[in-house]
Design a protein around this motif. Structure first.
Motif, PDB file in Angstrom:
ATOM      1  N   GLN A 142       0.832  -1.192   0.000  1.00  0.00           N
ATOM      2  CA  GLN A 142       0.000   0.000   0.000  1.00  0.00           C
ATOM      3  C   GLN A 142       0.875   1.255   0.000  1.00  0.00           C
ATOM      4  N   SER A 143       0.295   2.355  -0.511  1.00  0.00           N
ATOM      5  CA  SER A 143       1.038   3.613  -0.599  1.00  0.00           C
ATOM      6  C   SER A 143       0.087   4.795  -0.448  1.00  0.00           C
ATOM      7  N   PRO A 144       0.522   5.860   0.243  1.00  0.00           N
ATOM      8  CA  PRO A 144      -0.306   7.063   0.334  1.00  0.00           C
ATOM      9  C   PRO A 144      -0.150   7.988  -0.866  1.00  0.00           C
ATOM     10  N   ASP A 145       0.928   7.797  -1.665  1.00  0.00           N
ATOM     11  CA  ASP A 145       1.263   8.792  -2.685  1.00  0.00           C
ATOM     12  C   ASP A 145       1.792   8.205  -3.992  1.00  0.00           C
ATOM     13  N   MET A 146       1.756   6.914  -4.179  1.00  0.00           N
ATOM     14  CA  MET A 146       2.254   6.217  -5.358  1.00  0.00           C
ATOM     15  C   MET A 146       3.785   6.243  -5.440  1.00  0.00           C
ATOM     16  N   ILE A 147       4.436   6.730  -4.399  1.00  0.00           N
ATOM     17  CA  ILE A 147       5.896   6.781  -4.350  1.00  0.00           C
ATOM     18  C   ILE A 147       6.433   5.861  -3.255  1.00  0.00           C
ATOM     19  N   HIS A 148       5.918   6.005  -2.046  1.00  0.00           N
ATOM     20  CA  HIS A 148       6.410   5.265  -0.890  1.00  0.00           C
ATOM     21  C   HIS A 148       5.474   4.084  -0.618  1.00  0.00           C
ATOM     22  N   TRP A 149       6.022   2.883  -0.711  1.00  0.00           N
ATOM     23  CA  TRP A 149       5.211   1.669  -0.590  1.00  0.00           C
ATOM     24  C   TRP A 149       5.616   0.889   0.663  1.00  0.00           C
ATOM     25  N   GLY A 150       4.600   0.385   1.374  1.00  0.00           N
ATOM     26  CA  GLY A 150       4.841  -0.388   2.586  1.00  0.00           C
ATOM     27  C   GLY A 150       3.635  -1.247   2.926  1.00  0.00           C
ATOM     28  N   GLU A 151       3.530  -1.616   4.202  1.00  0.00           N
ATOM     29  CA  GLU A 151       2.459  -2.505   4.675  1.00  0.00           C
ATOM     30  C   GLU A 151       2.361  -3.753   3.792  1.00  0.00           C
ATOM     31  N   HIS A 152       3.499  -4.378   3.536  1.00  0.00           N
ATOM     32  CA  HIS A 152       3.567  -5.527   2.642  1.00  0.00           C
ATOM     33  C   HIS A 152       2.945  -6.755   3.312  1.00  0.00           C
ATOM     34  N   ARG A 153       2.090  -7.440   2.590  1.00  0.00           N
ATOM     35  CA  ARG A 153       1.435  -8.642   3.098  1.00  0.00           C
ATOM     36  C   ARG A 153       1.506  -9.737   2.037  1.00  0.00           C
ATOM     37  N   CYS A 154       1.724 -10.960   2.461  1.00  0.00           N
ATOM     38  CA  CYS A 154       1.683 -12.092   1.539  1.00  0.00           C
ATOM     39  C   CYS A 154       0.239 -12.402   1.217  1.00  0.00           C
ATOM     40  N   LEU A 155      -0.107 -12.379  -0.047  1.00  0.00           N
ATOM     41  CA  LEU A 155      -1.484 -12.625  -0.473  1.00  0.00           C
ATOM     42  C   LEU A 155      -1.732 -14.108  -0.748  1.00  0.00           C
ATOM     43  N   MET A 156      -0.941 -14.695  -1.628  1.00  0.00           N
ATOM     44  CA  MET A 156      -1.151 -16.089  -2.017  1.00  0.00           C
ATOM     45  C   MET A 156       0.176 -16.748  -2.325  1.00  0.00           C
ATOM     46  N   SER A 157       0.228 -18.053  -2.113  1.00  0.00           N
ATOM     47  CA  SER A 157       1.384 -18.866  -2.462  1.00  0.00           C
ATOM     48  C   SER A 157       0.939 -20.001  -3.375  1.00  0.00           C
ATOM     49  N   PRO A 158       1.851 -20.592  -4.132  1.00  0.00           N
ATOM     50  CA  PRO A 158       1.483 -21.747  -4.951  1.00  0.00           C
ATOM     51  C   PRO A 158       0.921 -22.867  -4.081  1.00  0.00           C
ATOM     52  N   GLN A 159      -0.120 -23.539  -4.576  1.00  0.00           N
ATOM     53  CA  GLN A 159      -0.707 -24.615  -3.793  1.00  0.00           C
ATOM     54  C   GLN A 159      -1.030 -25.856  -4.616  1.00  0.00           C
ATOM     55  N   GLU A 160      -1.109 -25.735  -5.940  1.00  0.00           N
ATOM     56  CA  GLU A 160      -1.437 -26.881  -6.783  1.00  0.00           C
ATOM     57  C   GLU A 160      -0.247 -27.236  -7.681  1.00  0.00           C
ATOM     58  N   ALA A 161      -0.279 -28.430  -8.232  1.00  0.00           N
ATOM     59  CA  ALA A 161       0.842 -28.895  -9.051  1.00  0.00           C
ATOM     60  C   ALA A 161       1.062 -28.023 -10.280  1.00  0.00           C
ATOM     61  N   TRP A 162      -0.019 -27.535 -10.905  1.00  0.00           N
ATOM     62  CA  TRP A 162       0.120 -26.759 -12.139  1.00  0.00           C
ATOM     63  C   TRP A 162       0.742 -25.379 -11.893  1.00  0.00           C
ATOM     64  N   GLU A 163       0.839 -24.946 -10.621  1.00  0.00           N
ATOM     65  CA  GLU A 163       1.411 -23.650 -10.274  1.00  0.00           C
ATOM     66  C   GLU A 163       2.553 -23.797  -9.267  1.00  0.00           C
ATOM     67  N   SER A 164       3.164 -24.954  -9.244  1.00  0.00           N
ATOM     68  CA  SER A 164       4.090 -25.293  -8.161  1.00  0.00           C
ATOM     69  C   SER A 164       5.364 -24.458  -8.158  1.00  0.00           C
ATOM     70  N   THR A 165       5.752 -23.878  -9.300  1.00  0.00           N
ATOM     71  CA  THR A 165       6.983 -23.090  -9.352  1.00  0.00           C
ATOM     72  C   THR A 165       6.767 -21.659  -8.867  1.00  0.00           C
ATOM     73  N   LYS A 166       5.710 -21.014  -9.351  1.00  0.00           N
ATOM     74  CA  LYS A 166       5.453 -19.628  -8.961  1.00  0.00           C
ATOM     75  C   LYS A 166       4.082 -19.204  -9.462  1.00  0.00           C
ATOM     76  N   ILE A 167       3.565 -18.130  -8.855  1.00  0.00           N
ATOM     77  CA  ILE A 167       2.336 -17.507  -9.320  1.00  0.00           C
ATOM     78  C   ILE A 167       2.588 -16.006  -9.446  1.00  0.00           C
ATOM     79  N   GLY A 168       1.770 -15.320 -10.253  1.00  0.00           N
ATOM     80  CA  GLY A 168       1.937 -13.885 -10.425  1.00  0.00           C
ATOM     81  C   GLY A 168       0.635 -13.252 -10.881  1.00  0.00           C
ATOM     82  N   ALA A 169       0.388 -12.009 -10.435  1.00  0.00           N
ATOM     83  CA  ALA A 169      -0.832 -11.304 -10.813  1.00  0.00           C
ATOM     84  C   ALA A 169      -0.846 -11.015 -12.307  1.00  0.00           C
ATOM     85  N   GLY A 170      -2.034 -11.079 -12.900  1.00  0.00           N
ATOM     86  CA  GLY A 170      -2.194 -10.823 -14.324  1.00  0.00           C
ATOM     87  C   GLY A 170      -2.657  -9.407 -14.605  1.00  0.00           C
TER      88      GLY A 170
END
Length: 222
Positions: A142-170
């Motif tokens: 999250q960011s208040p000004d599009m410059i300084h970013w923080g409050e980092h949270r893990c959203l999702m991790s790979p959980q199935e075989a078809w995505e076992s290496t990595k996942i990424g937002a589209g």
């Protein structure tokens, strides 16, 4: 290669990754009357910088474009001492202004939400290292000004075989009455290399770092 297209003044405009014959990755603007037949500029986007020290880069690829408040924001993988998330904006797809690199290297798949949530800008990304993204988790910041970013949270991790290496937002998350609809890609490492598939998740409208639902099988696969 990867592209990001939006409706624009009764037609369509976009930002595209184009490689030259030296295999250098860069971003080009394009326009179309119907969304199928495109005119893409021969020269890469010439960004306008407040800090010219940031004009040096190693590569640019994987753009996303979103209308947010009063302009079109562009995010992409910017090569600055390793891959990171560059952020810029345009009003007309002719003049492009560079803001900042949002996060430290190494990071990819920077995707902005199309509006502020509780007065903060929100962005998805996938932290990695100097290898080809052995870290496979989607994070939210999250960011208040599009410059300084923080409050980092893990959203999702790979959980199935078809995505076992990595996942990424589209593409940009889609706001629905039930939550933010997120399409994301998952990657499997096979004997022929990486295999990409597409699936979806639903995120809480007010606290998008909370996953409401997530598809277990993939939706599309090459």
């Amino acid at each position: 290669f990867n592209s990001a297209v939006v409706p624009f003044q009764g037609r369509f405009a976009g930002v595209f990754r184009c490689d030259n014959k030296r295999r250098q990755m860069n971003l080009h603007a394009g326009e179309s009357e119907d969304g199928f037949h495109w005119r893409i500029t021969d020269r890469p986007i010439d960004w306008i910088y407040r800090n010219v020290e940031l004009a040096a880069f190693e590569h640019r690829y994987d753009p996303r474009v979103v209308w947010l408040e009063d302009r079109y924001y562009v995010t992409w993988c910017n090569g600055y001492h390793g891959p990171t998330i560059g952020i810029g904006y345009t009003h007309d797809f002719e003049g492009f202004h560079f803001l900042e690199n949002a996060l430290l290297p190494y990071n990819r798949n920077g995707v902005l939400f199309p509006r502020k949530i509780k007065d903060k800008y929100v962005m998805l990304s996938r932290p990695s290292d100097r290898g080809h993204t052995p870290f496979g988790d989607i994070f939210i910041s999250q960011s208040p000004d599009m410059i300084h970013w923080g409050e980092h949270r893990c959203l999702m991790s790979p959980q199935e075989a078809w995505e076992s290496t990595k996942i990424g937002a589209g593409p940009t998350p889609i706001e629905t009455p039930d939550g933010w609809l997120l399409f994301y890609h998952g990657v499997l490492t096979s004997c022929n290399g990486f295999v990409y598939s597409l699936s979806a998740a639903l995120l809480d409208l007010d606290e998008p770092w909370k996953v409401i639902a997530r598809a277990r099988p993939y939706l599309l696969n090459p």
